[in-house]
Design a protein around this motif. Structure first.
Motif, PDB file in Angstrom:
ATOM      1  N   PHE A  19       0.830  -1.201   0.000  1.00 51.93           N
ATOM      2  CA  PHE A  19       0.000   0.000   0.000  1.00 51.93           C
ATOM      3  C   PHE A  19       0.872   1.262   0.000  1.00 51.93           C
ATOM      4  CE2 PHE A  19      -3.678  -2.373   2.280  1.00 51.93           C
ATOM      5  CZ  PHE A  19      -4.101  -2.862   1.070  1.00 51.93           C
ATOM      6  N   ARG A  20       1.949   1.244   0.762  1.00 51.01           N
ATOM      7  CA  ARG A  20       2.848   2.409   0.803  1.00 51.01           C
ATOM      8  C   ARG A  20       3.462   2.677  -0.570  1.00 51.01           C
ATOM      9  NH1 ARG A  20       4.873   0.981   6.297  1.00 51.01           N
ATOM     10  NH2 ARG A  20       3.973   2.570   7.624  1.00 51.01           N
ATOM     11  N   ARG A  21       3.932   1.614  -1.211  1.00 53.65           N
ATOM     12  CA  ARG A  21       4.541   1.775  -2.543  1.00 53.65           C
ATOM     13  C   ARG A  21       3.547   2.333  -3.540  1.00 53.65           C
ATOM     14  NH1 ARG A  21       6.762  -3.282  -2.200  1.00 53.65           N
ATOM     15  NH2 ARG A  21       5.347  -4.071  -3.777  1.00 53.65           N
ATOM     16  N   VAL A  22       2.355   1.769  -3.564  1.00 54.02           N
ATOM     17  CA  VAL A  22       1.316   2.233  -4.486  1.00 54.02           C
ATOM     18  C   VAL A  22       0.960   3.686  -4.176  1.00 54.02           C
ATOM     19  CG1 VAL A  22      -1.106   1.939  -5.138  1.00 54.02           C
ATOM     20  CG2 VAL A  22       0.387  -0.051  -4.967  1.00 54.02           C
ATOM     21  N   ASN A  23       0.852   4.013  -2.896  1.00 56.51           N
ATOM     22  CA  ASN A  23       0.503   5.373  -2.493  1.00 56.51           C
ATOM     23  C   ASN A  23       1.591   6.365  -2.913  1.00 56.51           C
ATOM     24  OD1 ASN A  23      -1.311   7.192  -1.233  1.00 56.51           O
ATOM     25  ND2 ASN A  23       0.043   7.277   0.543  1.00 56.51           N
ATOM     26  N   GLU A  24       2.854   5.991  -2.746  1.00 59.75           N
ATOM     27  CA  GLU A  24       3.952   6.871  -3.163  1.00 59.75           C
ATOM     28  C   GLU A  24       3.920   7.105  -4.672  1.00 59.75           C
ATOM     29  OE1 GLU A  24       7.497   4.999  -1.746  1.00 59.75           O
ATOM     30  OE2 GLU A  24       7.015   5.411   0.350  1.00 59.75           O
ATOM     31  N   GLN A  25       3.675   6.049  -5.426  1.00 63.22           N
ATOM     32  CA  GLN A  25       3.602   6.183  -6.880  1.00 63.22           C
ATOM     33  C   GLN A  25       2.407   7.047  -7.286  1.00 63.22           C
ATOM     34  OE1 GLN A  25       3.515   2.096  -8.064  1.00 63.22           O
ATOM     35  NE2 GLN A  25       5.727   1.827  -7.852  1.00 63.22           N
ATOM     36  N   PHE A  26       1.278   6.803  -6.653  1.00 63.95           N
ATOM     37  CA  PHE A  26       0.078   7.584  -6.948  1.00 63.95           C
ATOM     38  C   PHE A  26       0.317   9.062  -6.649  1.00 63.95           C
ATOM     39  CE2 PHE A  26      -3.650   9.744  -5.238  1.00 63.95           C
ATOM     40  CZ  PHE A  26      -4.497   9.690  -6.332  1.00 63.95           C
ATOM     41  N   THR A  27       0.876   9.349  -5.472  1.00 61.50           N
ATOM     42  CA  THR A  27       1.117  10.733  -5.068  1.00 61.50           C
ATOM     43  C   THR A  27       2.050  11.427  -6.047  1.00 61.50           C
ATOM     44  OG1 THR A  27       0.771  10.147  -2.758  1.00 61.50           O
ATOM     45  CG2 THR A  27       1.933  12.206  -3.178  1.00 61.50           C
ATOM     46  N   SER A  28       3.084  10.719  -6.450  1.00 61.32           N
ATOM     47  CA  SER A  28       4.045  11.286  -7.405  1.00 61.32           C
ATOM     48  C   SER A  28       3.360  11.649  -8.723  1.00 61.32           C
ATOM     49  CB  SER A  28       5.173  10.290  -7.650  1.00 61.32           C
ATOM     50  OG  SER A  28       6.001  10.727  -8.681  1.00 61.32           O
ATOM     51  N   MET A  29       2.541  10.754  -9.227  1.00 60.24           N
ATOM     52  CA  MET A  29       1.859  11.004 -10.500  1.00 60.24           C
ATOM     53  C   MET A  29       0.757  12.058 -10.347  1.00 60.24           C
ATOM     54  SD  MET A  29       1.697   7.172 -12.045  1.00 60.24           S
ATOM     55  CE  MET A  29       0.987   7.672 -13.594  1.00 60.24           C
ATOM     56  N   PHE A  30       0.041  12.024  -9.243  1.00 60.26           N
ATOM     57  CA  PHE A  30      -1.054  12.971  -9.033  1.00 60.26           C
ATOM     58  C   PHE A  30      -0.530  14.395  -8.900  1.00 60.26           C
ATOM     59  CE2 PHE A  30      -4.363  14.890  -6.172  1.00 60.26           C
ATOM     60  CZ  PHE A  30      -5.344  14.984  -7.139  1.00 60.26           C
ATOM     61  N   ARG A  31       0.618  14.563  -8.247  1.00 54.70           N
ATOM     62  CA  ARG A  31       1.203  15.910  -8.123  1.00 54.70           C
ATOM     63  C   ARG A  31       1.557  16.492  -9.486  1.00 54.70           C
ATOM     64  NH1 ARG A  31       5.038  14.690  -3.031  1.00 54.70           N
ATOM     65  NH2 ARG A  31       3.440  14.911  -1.440  1.00 54.70           N
ATOM     66  N   ARG A  32       1.970  15.617 -10.400  1.00 54.79           N
ATOM     67  CA  ARG A  32       2.302  16.077 -11.756  1.00 54.79           C
ATOM     68  C   ARG A  32       1.078  16.104 -12.659  1.00 54.79           C
ATOM     69  NH1 ARG A  32       6.112  12.032 -13.796  1.00 54.79           N
ATOM     70  NH2 ARG A  32       5.525  10.759 -12.030  1.00 54.79           N
ATOM     71  N   LYS A  33      -0.054  15.659 -12.108  1.00 51.96           N
ATOM     72  CA  LYS A  33      -1.315  15.561 -12.851  1.00 51.96           C
ATOM     73  C   LYS A  33      -1.176  14.654 -14.079  1.00 51.96           C
ATOM     74  CE  LYS A  33      -3.138  19.959 -11.270  1.00 51.96           C
ATOM     75  NZ  LYS A  33      -4.172  19.566 -10.358  1.00 51.96           N
ATOM     76  N   ALA A  34      -0.339  13.633 -13.925  1.00 48.78           N
ATOM     77  CA  ALA A  34      -0.119  12.678 -15.013  1.00 48.78           C
ATOM     78  C   ALA A  34      -1.380  11.845 -15.232  1.00 48.78           C
ATOM     79  CB  ALA A  34       1.064  11.770 -14.675  1.00 48.78           C
ATOM     80  N   PHE A  35      -1.819  11.764 -16.447  1.00 46.34           N
ATOM     81  CA  PHE A  35      -2.985  10.974 -16.868  1.00 46.34           C
ATOM     82  C   PHE A  35      -4.303  11.454 -16.259  1.00 46.34           C
ATOM     83  CE2 PHE A  35       0.701   8.130 -16.996  1.00 46.34           C
ATOM     84  CZ  PHE A  35       0.713   7.808 -18.344  1.00 46.34           C
ATOM     85  N   LEU A  36      -4.272  12.548 -15.513  1.00 44.75           N
ATOM     86  CA  LEU A  36      -5.472  13.032 -14.836  1.00 44.75           C
ATOM     87  C   LEU A  36      -6.565  13.410 -15.839  1.00 44.75           C
ATOM     88  CD1 LEU A  36      -6.592  13.590 -12.014  1.00 44.75           C
ATOM     89  CD2 LEU A  36      -5.753  15.926 -12.231  1.00 44.75           C
ATOM     90  N   HIS A  37      -6.162  13.938 -16.972  1.00 41.50           N
ATOM     91  CA  HIS A  37      -7.154  14.386 -17.964  1.00 41.50           C
ATOM     92  C   HIS A  37      -8.026  13.228 -18.470  1.00 41.50           C
ATOM     93  CE1 HIS A  37      -3.780  13.015 -20.469  1.00 41.50           C
ATOM     94  NE2 HIS A  37      -4.668  12.844 -21.445  1.00 41.50           N
TER      95      HIS A  37
END
Length: 102
Positions: A19-37
């Motif tokens: 869960f920590r690994r997935v959360n770190e990856q998610f946070t990293s991508m979400f901060r950059r708004k990667a794939f958010l669109h």
């Protein structure tokens, strides 16, 4: 022969590492708004991602609390076990001393 299959479902506090690994990856991508669109174009709101991140953090913290509680219980049990062993040894020694007197 007969075809067989089995399924095992277990619950362990070690899942928090995943869960920590997935959360770190998610946070990293979400901060950059990667794939958010891709998601916002389909009607999702950015707040849903923030809420999901918060839920994941809560889940990780809950597993951490269970892990710490289990570790504390094990230490307490080992302490009790040691106390019982010392008490038993003292009783055995006292009985042996009494028998030697006769």
């Amino acid at each position: 022969g007969m075809d067989m299959s089995a399924t095992f479902i277990g619950n362990s506090t070690s899942i928090q590492e995943l869960f920590r690994r997935v959360n770190e990856q998610f946070t990293s991508m979400f901060r950059r708004k990667a794939f958010l669109h891709w998601y916002t174009d389909e009607g999702m709101d950015e707040m849903e991602f923030t809420e999901a991140e918060s839920n994941m953090n809560d889940l990780i913290n809950e597993y951490q609390q269970y892990q710490e509680a289990t570790a504390d219980e094990e230490l307490a049990y080992e302490g009790e076990e040691g106390a019982y062993a010392e008490e038993y040894a003292e009783e055995e020694y006292a009985e042996g001393a009494v028998e030697e007197q006769y």
